[in-house]
Design an enzyme around this catalytic site. Structure first.
Site, short mmCIF file in Angstrom:
data_model
loop_
_atom_site.label_atom_id
_atom_site.label_comp_id
_atom_site.label_asym_id
_atom_site.label_seq_id
_atom_site.Cartn_x
_atom_site.Cartn_y
_atom_site.Cartn_z
N ALA A 83 0.84 -1.20 0.00
CA ALA A 83 0.00 0.00 0.00
C ALA A 83 0.87 1.25 0.00
O ALA A 83 1.84 1.33 -0.75
CB ALA A 83 -0.98 -0.03 1.16
N CYS A 84 0.56 2.21 0.87
CA CYS A 84 1.24 3.50 0.84
C CYS A 84 2.70 3.41 1.25
O CYS A 84 3.46 4.36 1.03
CB CYS A 84 0.51 4.50 1.74
SG CYS A 84 -1.13 4.94 1.15
N SER A 85 3.11 2.30 1.85
CA SER A 85 4.51 2.13 2.25
C SER A 85 5.34 1.39 1.20
O SER A 85 6.50 1.06 1.45
CB SER A 85 4.58 1.38 3.58
OG SER A 85 4.09 2.16 4.64
#
Length: 373
Positions: free
Chosen positions: A155-157
């Site tokens: 995801a966002c990481s």
């Protein structure tokens, strides 16, 4: 063990800008039609009327003023409310690979070395266009790179997890240099009919080249001082779309096949987790987090970034210390921290320190401490 260097970065920005005013006008037109169509049920208390959105609401909640998108036509049409991206044939380069290649070419040009030096390609992003063949392999082929390639999704990481993976490949000698790309067409998984999230995401692609310290051009790039990853399971940010439910039904039951989140819970749980992770990692590296010259945080929303900045630095950070690109790009998932780093890494003297940090669904978080070479 070989040490790794961030040697170059690249950025692809889509051609279409979508402002809050345009987004609100479209959303409110949809709301008016919905409420009119369901007037009797609303009056009978069977369903709730949808509230309108507004520019002040969006900016206060997120700090976002605008975003870039691959397609604008469907997003300003209240009868469509989604990006319209034509499907391409198998003989054409896919959209996600195309924007990744554009960002990669910019990074390669800045790097100034032939692609034959790159031994691996990682495509790290929130939503892959397909299950297989891997997007990374398509990018590899388009750029004429030998070696190996694979996709990864945290995801966002995803970008910080990708940098960590690239640095590990350098350390073990698996590759002389690694290209990591973060193509994000996040408008494709956003529910533009949801007032609480219709403004969050934008589209973009970034690229990072990581190479061995001994191969890096003297004085160019950033030494990677330390990397750390963390995951904690949570349902507070979720997207249930996948091949087992590709024929998702219409209406309320289909909402979880797009991005959904419990924003307040995310704020309460992620901010302290990330702040403590940064401080603890800095301590383990023998660094003073309050002495960081700059932080390039994941661009989630302005309130999260401000709070993390204050907790890490022990004071209100200046705009130069805590870089914000949310107002222009919105939340671009894995690419956000890399956009911030790419656009605002000037003014560093050799030896000065900064932090690339991501956090998001999973929960997942990653810290990458860097030092100007």
């Amino acid at each position: 063990m070989r040490h790794a260097v961030i040697a170059a970065t690249g950025l692809y920005t889509p051609p279409h800008t979508l402002t809050n005013a345009e987004l609100v006008a479209t959303f409110n037109a949809y709301v008016e039609r919905f409420n009119a169509r369901n007037a009797e049920a609303i009056a009978a208390g069977e369903i709730e009327a949808l509230p309108p959105s507004s520019e002040p609401f969006i900016e206060k909640a997120s700090g976002i003023k605008s975003r870039y998108v691959i397609d604008k036509s469907g997003l300003i049409d209240p009868d469509v409310m989604r990006p319209v991206i034509p499907e391409r044939s198998n003989e054409e380069i896919s959209v996600l690979a195309e924007i990744a290649v554009a960002a990669a070419r910019q990074a390669i040009e800045a790097w100034g070395k032939p692609v034959s030096e790159i031994g691996a390609v990682i495509c790290a992003a929130s939503n892959m266009q397909r299950a297989y063949p891997a997007m990374a392999i398509e990018v590899q082929q388009a750029l004429g790179i030998d070696g190996f390639a694979f996709d990864m999704n945290v995801a966002c990481s995803s970008a910080t997890f990708g940098i960590k993976t690239a640095a590990d490949y350098i350390a073990t000698g698996s590759a002389k240099a690694v290209l990591m790309v973060n193509p994000e067409i996040t408008s494709g998984h956003l529910n533009f009919c949801d007032r609480d999230s219709h403004f969050i995401f934008g589209d973009v692609a970034t690229a990072v080249i990581v190479e061995a310290e001994e191969d890096a051009t003297p004085g160019q790039g950033w030494d990677i001082i330390g990397t750390r990853l963390k995951t904690v399971f949570s349902n507070n940010i979720r997207n249930n779309f996948g091949f087992l439910n590709r024929a998702a039904p219409e209406g309320a039951s289909a909402k979880d096949k797009l991005f959904v989140q419990e924003g307040r819970k995310v704020f309460r749980e992620v901010v302290p987790m990330v702040s403590e992770m940064i401080v603890d990692h800095a301590s383990d590296l023998g660094l003073d987090p309050t002495a960081l010259k700059r932080m390039w945080l994941h661009q989630a929303n302005i309130n999260m970034n401000d709070m993390i900045g204050r907790k890490v630095l022990g004071r209100d950070p200046s705009p130069e210390e805590n870089v914000i690109i949310l107002d222009e790009y919105a939340n671009t998932s894995s690419a956000g921290s890399i956009i911030a780093f790419h656009k605002a890494n000037d003014g560093f003297a050799a030896g000065e320190m900064g932090l690339i940090c991501s956090f998001g669904a999973g929960y997942s978080a990653g810290t990458v401490f860097v030092r100007k070479r």
